[in-house]
Design an enzyme around this catalytic site. Structure first.
Site, PDB file in Angstrom:
ATOM      1  N   ASN A   8      -2.549   5.937  -0.980  1.00  0.00           N
ATOM      2  CA  ASN A   8      -2.676   6.302   0.038  1.00  0.00           C
ATOM      3  C   ASN A   8      -1.818   7.026   0.382  1.00  0.00           C
ATOM      4  O   ASN A   8      -2.090   7.696   1.266  1.00  0.00           O
ATOM      5  CB  ASN A   8      -2.028   4.958   0.568  1.00  0.00           C
ATOM      6  CG  ASN A   8      -2.892   3.460   0.660  1.00  0.00           C
ATOM      7  OD1 ASN A   8      -4.250   3.882   0.477  1.00  0.00           O
ATOM      8  ND2 ASN A   8      -2.613   2.958   0.704  1.00  0.00           N
ATOM      9  N   HIS A  68      -0.991  -2.918  -7.512  1.00  0.00           N
ATOM     10  CA  HIS A  68      -1.576  -1.951  -5.951  1.00  0.00           C
ATOM     11  C   HIS A  68      -3.005  -1.884  -6.309  1.00  0.00           C
ATOM     12  O   HIS A  68      -4.142  -1.257  -6.567  1.00  0.00           O
ATOM     13  CB  HIS A  68      -1.858  -0.457  -5.273  1.00  0.00           C
ATOM     14  CG  HIS A  68      -2.159  -0.069  -4.325  1.00  0.00           C
ATOM     15  ND1 HIS A  68      -2.164   0.851  -4.033  1.00  0.00           N
ATOM     16  CD2 HIS A  68      -2.479  -1.069  -3.009  1.00  0.00           C
ATOM     17  CE1 HIS A  68      -2.872   0.705  -2.454  1.00  0.00           C
ATOM     18  NE2 HIS A  68      -3.160  -0.480  -2.287  1.00  0.00           N
ATOM     19  N   GLU A 107      -3.062   0.164  -9.596  1.00  0.00           N
ATOM     20  CA  GLU A 107      -2.344   1.426  -9.802  1.00  0.00           C
ATOM     21  C   GLU A 107      -0.921   0.171 -10.052  1.00  0.00           C
ATOM     22  O   GLU A 107      -1.001  -0.481  -9.347  1.00  0.00           O
ATOM     23  CB  GLU A 107      -1.518   1.881  -8.015  1.00  0.00           C
ATOM     24  CG  GLU A 107      -2.922   3.245  -7.731  1.00  0.00           C
ATOM     25  CD  GLU A 107      -2.135   4.107  -7.023  1.00  0.00           C
ATOM     26  OE1 GLU A 107      -2.181   5.102  -6.427  1.00  0.00           O
ATOM     27  OE2 GLU A 107      -2.197   3.303  -5.176  1.00  0.00           O
ATOM     28  N   SER A 140       0.895  -1.048   0.330  1.00  0.00           N
ATOM     29  CA  SER A 140       0.009  -0.195   0.047  1.00  0.00           C
ATOM     30  C   SER A 140       0.974   1.109  -0.210  1.00  0.00           C
ATOM     31  O   SER A 140       0.208   2.197  -0.622  1.00  0.00           O
ATOM     32  CB  SER A 140      -1.236  -0.078   0.897  1.00  0.00           C
ATOM     33  OG  SER A 140      -1.120  -1.227   1.893  1.00  0.00           O
TER      34      SER A 140
HETATM   35  N1  CAA Z   1     -15.968  -8.272  -0.959  1.00  0.00           N
HETATM   36  C1  CAA Z   1     -16.535  -8.529  -1.874  1.00  0.00           C
HETATM   37  N2  CAA Z   1     -17.564  -8.051  -2.585  1.00  0.00           N
HETATM   38  C2  CAA Z   1     -17.777  -7.264  -2.010  1.00  0.00           C
HETATM   39  C3  CAA Z   1     -17.779  -6.916  -0.107  1.00  0.00           C
HETATM   40  C4  CAA Z   1     -16.254  -7.692  -0.372  1.00  0.00           C
HETATM   41  N3  CAA Z   1     -15.968  -6.950   1.341  1.00  0.00           N
HETATM   42  N4  CAA Z   1     -18.691  -5.645   0.372  1.00  0.00           N
HETATM   43  C5  CAA Z   1     -19.135  -5.827  -0.554  1.00  0.00           C
HETATM   44  N5  CAA Z   1     -18.759  -6.677  -2.477  1.00  0.00           N
HETATM   45  C6  CAA Z   1     -19.791  -6.461  -2.661  1.00  0.00           C
HETATM   46  C7  CAA Z   1     -21.421  -6.898  -2.309  1.00  0.00           C
HETATM   47  O1  CAA Z   1     -21.869  -8.122  -2.511  1.00  0.00           O
HETATM   48  C8  CAA Z   1     -22.056  -6.166  -3.415  1.00  0.00           C
HETATM   49  O2  CAA Z   1     -22.599  -6.826  -4.400  1.00  0.00           O
HETATM   50  P1  CAA Z   1     -23.550  -6.587  -5.756  1.00  0.00           P
HETATM   51  O3  CAA Z   1     -23.365  -5.147  -6.233  1.00  0.00           O
HETATM   52  O4  CAA Z   1     -23.384  -7.678  -6.771  1.00  0.00           O
HETATM   53  O5  CAA Z   1     -25.022  -7.006  -4.598  1.00  0.00           O
HETATM   54  C9  CAA Z   1     -21.322  -4.824  -3.353  1.00  0.00           C
HETATM   55  O6  CAA Z   1     -19.759  -4.962  -2.996  1.00  0.00           O
HETATM   56  C10 CAA Z   1     -22.288  -3.402  -2.415  1.00  0.00           C
HETATM   57  O7  CAA Z   1     -21.710  -4.132  -1.242  1.00  0.00           O
HETATM   58  P2  CAA Z   1     -23.150  -3.369  -0.651  1.00  0.00           P
HETATM   59  O8  CAA Z   1     -24.012  -3.298  -1.579  1.00  0.00           O
HETATM   60  O9  CAA Z   1     -22.763  -4.187   0.384  1.00  0.00           O
HETATM   61  O10 CAA Z   1     -22.693  -2.233  -0.063  1.00  0.00           O
HETATM   62  P3  CAA Z   1     -22.332  -0.931  -1.005  1.00  0.00           P
HETATM   63  O11 CAA Z   1     -23.150  -0.341  -2.004  1.00  0.00           O
HETATM   64  O12 CAA Z   1     -22.321   0.087   0.783  1.00  0.00           O
HETATM   65  O13 CAA Z   1     -20.744  -0.814  -1.326  1.00  0.00           O
HETATM   66  C11 CAA Z   1     -19.006  -0.696  -0.740  1.00  0.00           C
HETATM   67  C12 CAA Z   1     -19.774  -2.059  -0.170  1.00  0.00           C
HETATM   68  C13 CAA Z   1     -17.988  -1.208  -2.381  1.00  0.00           C
HETATM   69  C14 CAA Z   1     -17.169  -1.482   0.215  1.00  0.00           C
HETATM   70  C15 CAA Z   1     -18.268   0.769  -0.508  1.00  0.00           C
HETATM   71  O14 CAA Z   1     -18.981   0.514   0.588  1.00  0.00           O
HETATM   72  C16 CAA Z   1     -17.034   1.130  -0.819  1.00  0.00           C
HETATM   73  O15 CAA Z   1     -16.943   1.515  -2.055  1.00  0.00           O
HETATM   74  N6  CAA Z   1     -16.430   1.317  -0.006  1.00  0.00           N
HETATM   75  C17 CAA Z   1     -15.041   2.348  -0.039  1.00  0.00           C
HETATM   76  C18 CAA Z   1     -14.067   1.548  -0.265  1.00  0.00           C
HETATM   77  C19 CAA Z   1     -13.026   1.964  -0.968  1.00  0.00           C
HETATM   78  O16 CAA Z   1     -12.566   3.017  -0.886  1.00  0.00           O
HETATM   79  N7  CAA Z   1     -11.877   1.011  -1.141  1.00  0.00           N
HETATM   80  C20 CAA Z   1     -10.408   1.543  -1.035  1.00  0.00           C
HETATM   81  C21 CAA Z   1     -10.160   1.132   0.037  1.00  0.00           C
HETATM   82  S1  CAA Z   1      -7.948   2.110   0.129  1.00  0.00           S
HETATM   83  C22 CAA Z   1      -7.380   0.517  -0.359  1.00  0.00           C
HETATM   84  O17 CAA Z   1      -7.576  -0.687  -0.368  1.00  0.00           O
HETATM   85  C23 CAA Z   1      -5.963   0.661  -0.418  1.00  0.00           C
HETATM   86  C24 CAA Z   1      -4.951   0.354   0.601  1.00  0.00           C
HETATM   87  O18 CAA Z   1      -3.764   0.596   0.233  1.00  0.00           O
HETATM   88  C25 CAA Z   1      -5.370   0.838   1.803  1.00  0.00           C
END
Ligand code: CAA
Length: 282
Positions: free
Chosen positions: A190, A140, A152, A119
Site C-alpha cells: 500500500n 496482509h 505480506e 492495510s
Molecule cells: N472473490 C473471489 N473470487 C473472485 C472475485 C472475488 N471477489 N472476483 C473474481 N474472482 C475470481 C473469478 O471467479 C475468476 O475465477 P476463475 O478463474 O475460477 O473463473 C477469477 O477470479 C478471475 O475473475 P474474472 O474472470 O471475473 O475477472 P478478471 O480476470 O478481471 O479478474 C480480478 C478479477 C482477479 C479481481 C482481477 O481484476 C485483478 O487481479 N484485479 C486487481 C486486484 C488487486 O489489485 N488486488 C489487490 C488490491 S489491494 C489490496 O487488497 C491491499 C489492500 O490492503 C487495500
C-alpha cells in the site's frame, strides 16, 4: 506447533475470504464479528465463492460442504480463546484495532498468535496494545483473498522467530506466496499502490481525464488488470482514505496528502462498490 484452530475477526470481504481459504485447507475456523447480520453476509460470500468453484468443477459438492462445516460463527471474541492464531480483519481504525488487540491479549491463551490483516497501521502499535508483542505479527492478504497469491508477513521489532515462522508457514500452507516485509506504514503493497490510486483521483479532480479514460490508460498502457479508479472502488474508498491518512501522518510527508475529492466522496457516503457508488455506479 501446528496451527489447527483459527479465529478470524471481521466478516467483511477480507475476513470472509481469509476464513474461506483457511477452512479450504482443513483448518477449523471461527468467524467472528459484532453483528449477526455481518457474519451472515460473510457466510453468504463464502458460499457464493465455493458454489462458483463447484460449478466450474474445481471442487466437488462434498468438498464445499466439508469446507463450510469447518466454519462456525460467533459474536464473542471470548470464543477465540483457544485459537492457535487469531487473524484480525476489522475496520481500518487504529483506536478500534488497539482496543481489540488489548482485549485479545487478555482473552486468548498465552500461546495464541495475534495477526493483523491491517492495510497500513504499523504492527508495533498493535503489538504494544496486546501486551504480548512476541506473539503479534502482520498477515496482509490481498483482495480478493481466494484469488490473489500474495501475503505480506510483517515482522515488528518484538515479533519472535517462532511467531514469524509459524505465520509464514501458514501462508504457504494456504497456497499463497508469503513475503517478509518490515514494519513500516503501508508496508510495501500500500506504500506503492495507494499513492498511485490517489494520483488517479487527483487526475479526475483536476480534469486531466474522465475516470473511464484514466482506467483505460492504466489497463491498456501498463497492463494493470483493473484501472486505478475501478480498483479504488473495489477496495473501498473509506479504506483507501484510511490508508492515505496513515501514510500521510506516519511518514510525515505531504506527498501522501489524501486527494480532497477522495475525502469529499467518503464524507458523502460514496464508498465504492460496497455502497453502490464510487467513481462508478454499481
Ligand atoms: N472473490 C473471489 N473470487 C473472485 C472475485 C472475488 N471477489 N472476483 C473474481 N474472482 C475470481 C473469478 O471467479 C475468476 O475465477 P476463475 O478463474 O475460477 O473463473 C477469477 O477470479 C478471475 O475473475 P474474472 O474472470 O471475473 O475477472 P478478471 O480476470 O478481471 O479478474 C480480478 C478479477 C482477479 C479481481 C482481477 O481484476 C485483478 O487481479 N484485479 C486487481 C486486484 C488487486 O489489485 N488486488 C489487490 C488490491 S489491494 C489490496 O487488497 C491491499 C489492500 O490492503 C487495500
Amino acid at each position: 506447533m501446528e496451527i489447527k484452530k483459527i479465529g478470524v475477526i471481521g466478516a467483511g470481504q477480507m475476513g470472509a475470504g481469509i476464513a474461506q481459504v483457511c477452512a479450504a485447507i482443513g483448518k477449523v475456523v471461527t468467524l467472528c464479528d459484532i453483528k449477526e447480520e455481518f457474519v451472515d453476509n460473510g457466510i453468504v460470500t463464502i458460499k457464493k465463492n465455493l458454489e462458483r468453484s463447484v460449478s466450474k468443477e474445481r471442487i466437488s459438492q462434498h468438498v464445499m460442504d466439508e469446507t463450510l462445516s469447518r466454519i462456525s460463527t460467533s459474536l464473542l471474541t471470548t470464543d477465540l480463546k483457544n485459537s492457535d492464531i487469531v487473524i484480525e480483519a476489522i475496520i481500518e481504525d487504529v483506536d478500534i484495532k488497539k482496543a481489540l488487540f488489548s482485549d485479545l491479549g487478555n482473552i486468548c491463551d498465552p500461546t495464541t498468535i495475534l495477526a493483523s490483516n491491517t492495510s497500513s497501521i504499523p504492527i508495533g502499535i498493535l503489538a504494544e496494545a496486546s501486551g504480548r508483542p512476541s506473539k503479534v505479527v502482520g498477515m496482509h492478504f490481498m483482495n480478493p483473498v481466494p484469488v490473489m497469491k500474495l501475503v505480506e508477513v510483517i515482522r515488528a521489532t518484538g515479533t519472535s522467530d517462532d511467531t514469524f515462522d509459524m505465520t509464514f508457514k501458514l501462508a504457504e500452507d494456504l497456497h499463497k506466496v508469503p513475503v517478509l516485509v518490515n514494519d513500516f506504514p503501508g508496508f510495501v503493497s500500500n506504500r506503492i499502490l495507494l499513492p498511485m490510486l490517489n494520483e488517479a483521483m487527483f487526475c479526475v479532480m483536476e480534469g486531466v481525464a474522465e475516470p473511464e479514460a484514466i482506467d483505460t490508460v492504466m489497463k491498456l498502457g501498463m497492463s494493470h488488470p483493473m484501472g486505478p479508479l475501478t480498483l479504488a472502488d473495489f477496495i473501498g474508498l473509506d479504506t483507501c482514505l484510511a490508508i492515505m491518512e496513515v501514510l500521510h501522518k506516519d511518514l510525515n510527508d505531504d506527498k501522501y496528502r489524501p486527494c480532497p475529492l477522495l475525502e469529499e466522496m467518503v464524507k458523502g457516503g460514496k464508498l465504492g462498490k460496497k455502497s453502490g457508488e464510487g467513481f462508478y455506479k454499481y
